[in-house]
Design a protein around this motif. Structure first.
Motif, PDB file in Angstrom:
ATOM      1  N   GLU A  93      -1.030   3.097  -7.937  1.00 61.91           N
ATOM      2  CA  GLU A  93      -2.461   1.951  -7.421  1.00 61.91           C
ATOM      3  C   GLU A  93      -2.247   0.908  -6.799  1.00 61.91           C
ATOM      4  O   GLU A  93      -0.665  -0.093  -7.328  1.00 61.91           O
TER       5      GLU A  93
ATOM      6  N   TYR B 168       0.914  -1.141  -0.069  1.00 59.34           N
ATOM      7  CA  TYR B 168       0.089  -0.354  -0.365  1.00 59.34           C
ATOM      8  C   TYR B 168       1.236   1.231  -0.056  1.00 59.34           C
ATOM      9  O   TYR B 168       0.667   2.556  -1.152  1.00 59.34           O
TER      10      TYR B 168
ATOM     11  N   ALA C 241       3.832   6.813   3.687  1.00 57.49           N
ATOM     12  CA  ALA C 241       3.370   6.861   2.365  1.00 57.49           C
ATOM     13  C   ALA C 241       4.717   7.986   1.824  1.00 57.49           C
ATOM     14  O   ALA C 241       5.597   7.195   0.540  1.00 57.49           O
TER      15      ALA C 241
ATOM     16  N   ALA D 265      -0.387   8.653   5.139  1.00 51.90           N
ATOM     17  CA  ALA D 265       0.108   9.147   3.629  1.00 51.90           C
ATOM     18  C   ALA D 265       1.281   9.870   4.147  1.00 51.90           C
ATOM     19  O   ALA D 265       1.893   9.819   2.707  1.00 51.90           O
TER      20      ALA D 265
ATOM     21  N   ARG E 162       1.269   4.253  -2.634  1.00 50.22           N
ATOM     22  CA  ARG E 162       0.768   5.262  -2.682  1.00 50.22           C
ATOM     23  C   ARG E 162       1.646   6.764  -2.559  1.00 50.22           C
ATOM     24  O   ARG E 162       1.753   7.633  -3.215  1.00 50.22           O
TER      25      ARG E 162
END
Ligand code: GLU
Length: 458
Positions: A35, A26, A295, A292, A30
Motif C-alpha cells: 500500500e 508508489y 512497478a 504497472a 505496487r
C-alpha cells in the motif's frame, strides 16, 4: 505487507525531486502488492497552505499515482498532521510518563550562542543537555510560574544511531553527534521529527523512502523509535536530484514545478518515464510509459547512489517517445476534444498527426501545425492549373495518401511543372504556409471536397 508513504509539506509546489520521491514510493509499494499512503506534513502552520495541498494532490493525480489512504480519502485516521494533534498529545504523555522527555527552559539567545560556539569550534551543533538536570520539582515550579518550556527527548547515555540504509548501506551517527532534540515546541505543537515518527509507526509504514537530505532526521527519528521500542522501518535515502551545474535544484538553478511541465504540454507518462530514470534504470523489458510495468521492474537495491542530474533534453526525449506511443488515433481524438473544428477531418487525421510528431512532440504544436485544416487562406493566388488538379483529385478512385501522392506526381509531370513551381504554390494555397507536413498527406487529410473548394473547382 509493504507500506510506503509520500509525505510532502504543503509549503510550495511539487517539483522534480518530490515527484520522483512520490513515484519511487508508489512503485515500490505496487511492486510488492503493498500500500501507498499520502500524508500531508503540515505541522508548520505558518508556511502550510491549503491551496498547495490541493495542487500537490492534483499534480500527483495527473502523474497517474493512486494512493490507498490520503487526505482526500474518507477514513477514521486523518492523514493531515494538523488534524492529528490529539494523537501526538497522547504519545507525548506516554513519553513523559516513561521519563523519555524533559522540559527545556533555555532561551533562544542561549541556544543561539551555544550553536555559534559549537560551529566555531567545528563541532556539530547540538543541545548540551543543561535542562536535563533540572529536578522535577524545579521544572514544575517554573511551569506553574508561567514559563512555557519545549520538550526534548532524553537520549540514552552513549546512544549512537546506526542503521542499514537500503540505498546507501550502513550509516552511523556516533554517540555525542546528536543532542537531545525538541519533540514538542513551547506552544505545545509537535515537531516534524516527532510527528512523522509517530505517524510512520501508527500507519504501519514498513519502508521510508525519501531524499538523502533527511539522513540526519533519520538518526533522530530512530532515537524516538528505539526509545519507544517500536519496530524500525527500512530507510532508503535516495540521492538528491541536481541541476546541470551540479547544484541543488532551486529556483535559480533550474527547478520547475510539475505544473509548469503540464502547462507546457508534457504528457504525464513522459514525466513518469523520465523521473523513473533519475537514479534508477528500469529493466529493458519494462514499458516506461506504463506505471504497472515500471512497478513490476522496480526494486530498492537497484537505486544508484550517485546524484542524478535534471536534464530537460532527456525529458524532451521521453516526451517524443511518449507522444509517439500514444499513437495517431488517440492524439486525433484529443485534438478534436480540444478543437471541435478538427471533427470533420476525424477519419483522416491519424496519419498526418503521426507524421508531424517528430517535429511537433506536443499537442499544442500539433494543433498549430494542423490549424490550416479549418482555416482557409483566401489571399493566396490560384495558379491556372489548380482547378484541373482539383477535378482530377475528385475523380481519384481510392482516397489514400499514396494515391494522392501518385496523382500529384503524374499531374506535375504531365503539365511539365517543375517541383518547386508546383509544390510551393500548392502548399501556400492549401495551407497558407511555406512548410509543413508532406503535401500528399495535406491533400489526403483535407479530403476531396475541401481540396476542390480550395483549388477552385467550380
Ligand atoms: N514533510 C517532509 C518533507 O517534505 C517529509 C519527509 C519525510 O519523508 O519524512 O520533506
Amino acid at each position: 505487507m509493504i507500506r510506503t508513504r509520500f509525505a510532502p509539506s504543503p509549503t510550495g509546489e511539487l517539483h522534480i525531486g518530490g515527484a520522483r520521491t512520490a513515484l519511487f514510493n508508489y512503485l515500490f509499494a505496487r511492486s510488492a502488492g503493498g500500500e501507498f499512503l499520502l500524508r500531508i506534513d503540515d505541522t508548520d502552520a505558518e508556511r502550510s497552505r491549503k491551496e498547495y495541498e490541493a495542487r500537490l494532490l492534483n499534480d500527483l493525480h495527473w502523474l497517474g499515482l493512486t494512493w490507498d489512504a490520503g487526505p482526500d480519502i474518507p477514513s477514521d485516521t486523518p492523514l493531515r498532521q494538523s488534524e492529528r494533534g490529539e494523537i501526538y498529545a497522547q504519545w507525548m504523555d506516554r513519553l513523559r510518563e516513561a521519563g523519555a522527555v524533559y522540559p527545556c527552559f533555555c532561551t533562544e539567545e542561549r541556544l543561539t550562542s551555544l550553536r555559534e560556539g559549537q560551529t566555531a569550534r567545528g563541532e556539530p551543533p547540538r543541545y548540551d543537555g543543561r535542562c536535563r538536570s533540572l529536578s522535577p520539582d524545579e521544572a514544575r515550579r517554573r511551569m506553574e510560574a508561567g514559563e512555557r518550556p519545549c520538550w526534548r527527548l532524553a537520549l540514552p547515555e552513549g546512544y549512537s544511531a546506526a542503521f542499514n540504509d537500503a540505498v546507501r548501506g550502513p550509516q552511523s551517527f556516533p554517540a555525542g553527534t546528536i543532542g537531545d532534540f525538541v519533540v514538542q515546541r513551547s506552544d505545545g505543537t509537535p515537531t516534524y521529527l516527532f510527528a512523522s515518527a509517530v505517524d510512520d509507526y501508527l500507519t504501519g509504514i514498513t519502508h521510508v523512502i525519501r531524499g538523502d537530505e533527511h539522513v540526519p532526521n533519520t538518526a533522530r527519528q530512530l532515537a524516538i523509535i528505539d526509545r519507544m521500542g517500536w519496530l524500525r522501518p527500512v530507510f532508503a535515502h535516495i540521492p538528491m536530484v541536481l541541476s546541470a551545474d551540479r547544484r541543488k535544484l532551486g529556483k535559480r538553478t533550474g527547478s520547475t514545478p510539475i505544473r509548469e511541465y503540464r502547462e507546457r504540454g508534457f504528457l504525464p507518462e513522459a514525466l513518469d518515464a523520465y523521473l523513473a530514470t533519475l537514479s534508477w534504470t528500469p529493466e529493458a523489458e519494462a514499458n516506461p510509459f506504463d506505471l504497472a510495468s515500471l512497478a513490476a521492474s522496480f526494486s530498492l537495491d537497484k537505486i544508484a547512489q550517485s546524484s542524478p542530474v535534471h536534464d530537460e533534453e532527456h525529458l524532451l526525449h521521453w516526451q517524443r517517445e511518449a507522444i509517439k506511443q500514444r499513437g495517431g488515433e488517440a492524439l486525433a481524438a484529443e485534438l478534436i476534444a480540444g478543437e471541435p473544428r478538427f471533427a470533420p477531418f476525424e477519419e483522416r487525421l491519424a496519419p498526418i498527426v503521426a507524421d508531424l510528431l517528430e517535429e511537433a512532440p506536443f499537442l499544442r504544436d500539433l494543433n498549430e501545425a494542423l490549424s490550416f485544416l479549418w482555416s482557409r487562406s483566401d489571399s493566396e493566388p490560384r495558379e491556372p492549373w489548380m482547378p484541373q488538379l482539383a477535378a482530377e483529385l475528385a475523380k481519384l478512385a481510392s482516397w489514400t495518401p499514396e494515391a494522392a501522392e501518385g496523382l500529384l506526381r503524374s499531374f506535375m509531370k504531365e503539365r511539365g511543372l517543375k517541383g518547386r513551381a508546383f509544390f510551393h504554390p500548392l502548399r501556400r494555397l492549401l495551407t497558407g504556409r511555406d512548410s509543413g507536413a508532406p503535401l500528399p498527406l495535406v491533400v489526403f487529410t483535407l479530403g476531396r471536397e475541401e481540396c476542390a473548394a480550395r483549388l477552385g473547382l467550380l
